[in-house]
Design a protein around this motif. Structure first.
Motif, PDB file in Angstrom:
ATOM      1  N   GLY A  18      -2.698   5.351  -4.891  1.00 32.11           N
ATOM      2  CA  GLY A  18      -3.326   4.439  -5.857  1.00 32.11           C
ATOM      3  C   GLY A  18      -2.444   3.209  -6.046  1.00 32.11           C
ATOM      4  O   GLY A  18      -2.466   2.554  -7.087  1.00 32.11           O
ATOM      5  N   GLY A  19      -1.680   2.888  -5.003  1.00 34.48           N
ATOM      6  CA  GLY A  19      -0.615   1.882  -5.117  1.00 34.48           C
ATOM      7  C   GLY A  19      -1.070   0.446  -5.243  1.00 34.48           C
ATOM      8  O   GLY A  19      -0.276  -0.419  -5.613  1.00 34.48           O
ATOM      9  N   ALA A  20      -2.355   0.160  -4.929  1.00 33.53           N
ATOM     10  CA  ALA A  20      -2.818  -1.227  -5.079  1.00 33.53           C
ATOM     11  C   ALA A  20      -3.368  -1.476  -6.478  1.00 33.53           C
ATOM     12  O   ALA A  20      -3.795  -2.580  -6.793  1.00 33.53           O
ATOM     13  N   GLY A  21      -3.374  -0.436  -7.311  1.00 32.79           N
ATOM     14  CA  GLY A  21      -3.881  -0.585  -8.685  1.00 32.79           C
ATOM     15  C   GLY A  21      -2.890  -1.343  -9.558  1.00 32.79           C
ATOM     16  O   GLY A  21      -1.860  -1.835  -9.095  1.00 32.79           O
ATOM     17  N   PHE A  22      -3.241  -1.397 -10.822  1.00 33.60           N
ATOM     18  CA  PHE A  22      -2.466  -2.150 -11.808  1.00 33.60           C
ATOM     19  C   PHE A  22      -1.010  -1.649 -11.877  1.00 33.60           C
ATOM     20  O   PHE A  22      -0.055  -2.418 -11.655  1.00 33.60           O
ATOM     21  N   ILE A  23      -0.834  -0.377 -12.145  1.00 32.21           N
ATOM     22  CA  ILE A  23       0.527   0.146 -12.311  1.00 32.21           C
ATOM     23  C   ILE A  23       1.227   0.254 -10.956  1.00 32.21           C
ATOM     24  O   ILE A  23       2.391  -0.111 -10.816  1.00 32.21           O
ATOM     25  N   GLY A  24       0.485   0.713  -9.944  1.00 32.38           N
ATOM     26  CA  GLY A  24       1.059   0.867  -8.607  1.00 32.38           C
ATOM     27  C   GLY A  24       1.645  -0.436  -8.092  1.00 32.38           C
ATOM     28  O   GLY A  24       2.754  -0.472  -7.534  1.00 32.38           O
ATOM     29  N   THR A  25       0.926  -1.553  -8.280  1.00 33.81           N
ATOM     30  CA  THR A  25       1.392  -2.847  -7.769  1.00 33.81           C
ATOM     31  C   THR A  25       2.665  -3.276  -8.485  1.00 33.81           C
ATOM     32  O   THR A  25       3.612  -3.762  -7.865  1.00 33.81           O
ATOM     33  N   ASN A  26       2.670  -3.112  -9.805  1.00 29.77           N
ATOM     34  CA  ASN A  26       3.861  -3.515 -10.565  1.00 29.77           C
ATOM     35  C   ASN A  26       5.065  -2.645 -10.220  1.00 29.77           C
ATOM     36  O   ASN A  26       6.187  -3.132 -10.121  1.00 29.77           O
ATOM     37  N   LEU A  27       4.811  -1.349  -9.984  1.00 35.91           N
ATOM     38  CA  LEU A  27       5.901  -0.453  -9.587  1.00 35.91           C
ATOM     39  C   LEU A  27       6.408  -0.825  -8.192  1.00 35.91           C
ATOM     40  O   LEU A  27       7.621  -0.915  -7.954  1.00 35.91           O
ATOM     41  N   ALA A  28       5.460  -1.065  -7.276  1.00 40.15           N
ATOM     42  CA  ALA A  28       5.856  -1.430  -5.909  1.00 40.15           C
ATOM     43  C   ALA A  28       6.704  -2.695  -5.928  1.00 40.15           C
ATOM     44  O   ALA A  28       7.748  -2.774  -5.257  1.00 40.15           O
ATOM     45  N   ASP A  29       6.289  -3.679  -6.709  1.00 39.62           N
ATOM     46  CA  ASP A  29       7.031  -4.942  -6.779  1.00 39.62           C
ATOM     47  C   ASP A  29       8.467  -4.685  -7.249  1.00 39.62           C
ATOM     48  O   ASP A  29       9.427  -5.195  -6.677  1.00 39.62           O
ATOM     49  N   ASN A  52      -4.310  -7.596  -5.435  1.00 38.58           N
ATOM     50  CA  ASN A  52      -2.964  -7.068  -5.690  1.00 38.58           C
ATOM     51  C   ASN A  52      -2.220  -6.855  -4.377  1.00 38.58           C
ATOM     52  O   ASN A  52      -1.041  -7.168  -4.254  1.00 38.58           O
ATOM     53  N   LEU A  53      -2.953  -6.317  -3.409  1.00 43.04           N
ATOM     54  CA  LEU A  53      -2.331  -6.027  -2.124  1.00 43.04           C
ATOM     55  C   LEU A  53      -1.890  -7.328  -1.438  1.00 43.04           C
ATOM     56  O   LEU A  53      -0.767  -7.432  -0.932  1.00 43.04           O
ATOM     57  N   HIS A  54      -2.758  -8.349  -1.486  1.00 37.44           N
ATOM     58  CA  HIS A  54      -2.400  -9.647  -0.906  1.00 37.44           C
ATOM     59  C   HIS A  54      -1.173 -10.225  -1.594  1.00 37.44           C
ATOM     60  O   HIS A  54      -0.263 -10.741  -0.954  1.00 37.44           O
ATOM     61  N   TRP A  55      -1.162 -10.107  -2.921  1.00 39.90           N
ATOM     62  CA  TRP A  55      -0.056 -10.650  -3.719  1.00 39.90           C
ATOM     63  C   TRP A  55       1.257  -9.988  -3.306  1.00 39.90           C
ATOM     64  O   TRP A  55       2.267 -10.660  -3.078  1.00 39.90           O
ATOM     65  N   LEU A  56       1.215  -8.679  -3.137  1.00 40.74           N
ATOM     66  CA  LEU A  56       2.431  -7.962  -2.743  1.00 40.74           C
ATOM     67  C   LEU A  56       2.847  -8.317  -1.318  1.00 40.74           C
ATOM     68  O   LEU A  56       4.024  -8.512  -1.028  1.00 40.74           O
ATOM     69  N   LEU A  64       7.003  -3.485   3.192  1.00 38.24           N
ATOM     70  CA  LEU A  64       5.815  -2.913   2.562  1.00 38.24           C
ATOM     71  C   LEU A  64       4.782  -2.560   3.619  1.00 38.24           C
ATOM     72  O   LEU A  64       4.474  -3.355   4.498  1.00 38.24           O
ATOM     73  N   VAL A  65       4.257  -1.333   3.523  1.00 35.00           N
ATOM     74  CA  VAL A  65       3.173  -0.929   4.426  1.00 35.00           C
ATOM     75  C   VAL A  65       1.995  -0.516   3.556  1.00 35.00           C
ATOM     76  O   VAL A  65       2.159   0.253   2.607  1.00 35.00           O
TER      77      VAL A  65
END
Ligand SMILES: NC(=O)c1ccc[n+]([C@@H]2O[C@H](COP(=O)([O-])OP(=O)(O)OC[C@H]3O[C@@H](n4cnc5c(N)ncnc54)[C@H](O)[C@@H]3O)[C@@H](O)[C@H]2O)c1
Length: 375
Positions: A18-29, A52-56, A64-65
């Protein structure tokens, strides 16, 4: 932040479902900025998360994969788990069958894969929703839990909880020891997810932590999804020149925690040796009423002329107050929320002013009222 600890961690990436979601993206960043590598596993089923995925990708393409698959696809997941050092479980969905399938079955498949490819750490995104009503104190100061409002009380607009003598109960910060009251399919599936992760983690020696997140808010929160957090819903209303729609009298209290603090808590949980086997509240340490929050957002978005609509209506199963006692996370993880609400809301409002949000409130309330779930 424990940078030296970081270098001791396995160099394999962290897998976030669920990494492209709200929390996932912020955590990944956050993880990517600290030098970790990340695999995002997401089927992009939530509207708008491809942004979100594009932003990351633009910020961190090297480490990042993105794997665009369903978490219930055991073959695809198996392959990725084998490459990961740690895993964060974070997908969620709506509707009975889908919720249960994605949250429960998805987690079961993930854990099955972990048996063959053990990871260093597992962190599950649990939720305050498992508590139902928060913890209360009665007039004598004793703890009270497990009380709910009945239909008659709600019909008479008696919003506050009362004891058997009809005396008002005072809400208190909810501790992890409060027994769960599972009042929705979502809460049930989150509890199942939390318990399954902790149980399998303990049985197979995978240090596992469940973070019971309170109301998370921040940038990259979906604004077009009518079921997401209340701040995103209010924002979508204001940005479309409509006043926010508030149930009951607006004095219900909640705990709004910045996604930055949540991402920090995840990182601490990925690094901590002391937290294994525990479920920890992750909140802001503060409670706010819904009406006050709506007014504050209106001011920040320059829409104070749109006075929040206090409807006196209610939704079946809604709780009155719930906010977290975060002492355990402070003690075990060293978690200290650092973003005060006013600051976090300012950041959110600045971001919101640059977004186009679709107001889908009617879409969200129509199925509830047609099933008699709102009054
Ligand atoms: N946002 C909050 O306030 C909050 C509070 C408590 C707990 N949580 C929990 O935190 C986690 C993340 O929440 P969020 O707010 O980031 O949600 P989100 O909806 O923004 O993100 C969920 C992501 O999961 C993906 N997804 C859904 N079904 C999938 C599937 N079958 N396979 C792969 N990916 C799938 C979606 O595309 C989306 O990108 C969830 O588990 C949620 O229950 C969130």
């Amino acid at each position: 932040m424990h940078e030296n600890k970081e270098s001791m961690l396995d160099l394999r990436p962290v897998l976030i479902t669920g990494g492209a979601g709200f929390i996932g993206t912020n955590l990944a960043d956050r993880l990517l900025r600290s030098g970790k590598s990340v695999i995002l596993f997401d089927n992009l089923s939530r509207t708008g998360v491809h942004h979100n995925l594009h932003w990351l990708m633009e910020r961190h393409s090297r480490r990042l994969v993105g794997i665009l698959e369903d978490v219930r696809d055991a073959t695809a997941l198996y392959e990725q788990v084998g490459k990961a050092s740690a895993v964060g479980v974070g997908q969620s969905m709506y509707e009975i069958e889908r919720y249960t399938s994605v949250n429960n079955l998805g987690t079961a498949i993930l854990l099955q894969c972990l048996l063959d490819h053990p990871v260093n750490r597992l962190v599950a995104a649990s939720s305050m929703s498992i508590y139902g009503e928060g913890l209360y104190r009665n007039a004598e100061g004793a703890w009270v839990q497990g009380i709910e409002r009945n239909e008659m009380q709600l019909q008479q607009c008696e919003w506050e909880l009362k004891d058997e003598q009809g005396r008002r109960l005072e809400p208190a910060p909810t501790r992890e020891s409060k027994l769960p009251t599972l009042a929705s399919v979502y809460a049930l599936s989150k509890y199942d997810q939390e318990r399954l992760c902790l149980m399998i983690g303990q049985a197979y020696g995978i240090p596992t932590v469940a973070l019971r997140l309170f109301n998370v808010y921040g940038t990259r929160q979906s604004l077009s999804n009518p079921y997401t957090g209340v701040l995103a819903i209010f924002a979508a209303r204001y940005l479309n020149q409509h006043p926010p729609f508030i149930y009951e009298d607006g004095l219900q209290q909640r705990d709004f925690v910045s996604v930055h603090d949540v991402a920090r808590a995840f990182r601490l949980a990925l690094e901590s040796d002391r937290a294994a086997g525990q479920a920890l509240n992750i909140g802001s340490g503060r409670s706010l009423c819904i009406k006050g929050v709506a007014l504050q957002m209106g001011r920040l978005l320059n829409q104070e002329h749109l006075t929040p609509q206090i409807t006196g209506k209610y939704r079946r199963g809604d709780i009155r107050h719930c906010f977290g006692d975060i002492e355990k996370a402070r003690h075990v993880l060293g978690y200290r929320p650092s973003i005060v609400f006013e600051e976090g809301l300012k950041e959110l409002s600045d971001w919101l002013s640059r977004q186009g949000a679709i107001d889908r409130l009617d879409e969200a309330t129509a199925p509830l009222s047609s099933r008699g779930l709102t009054r």
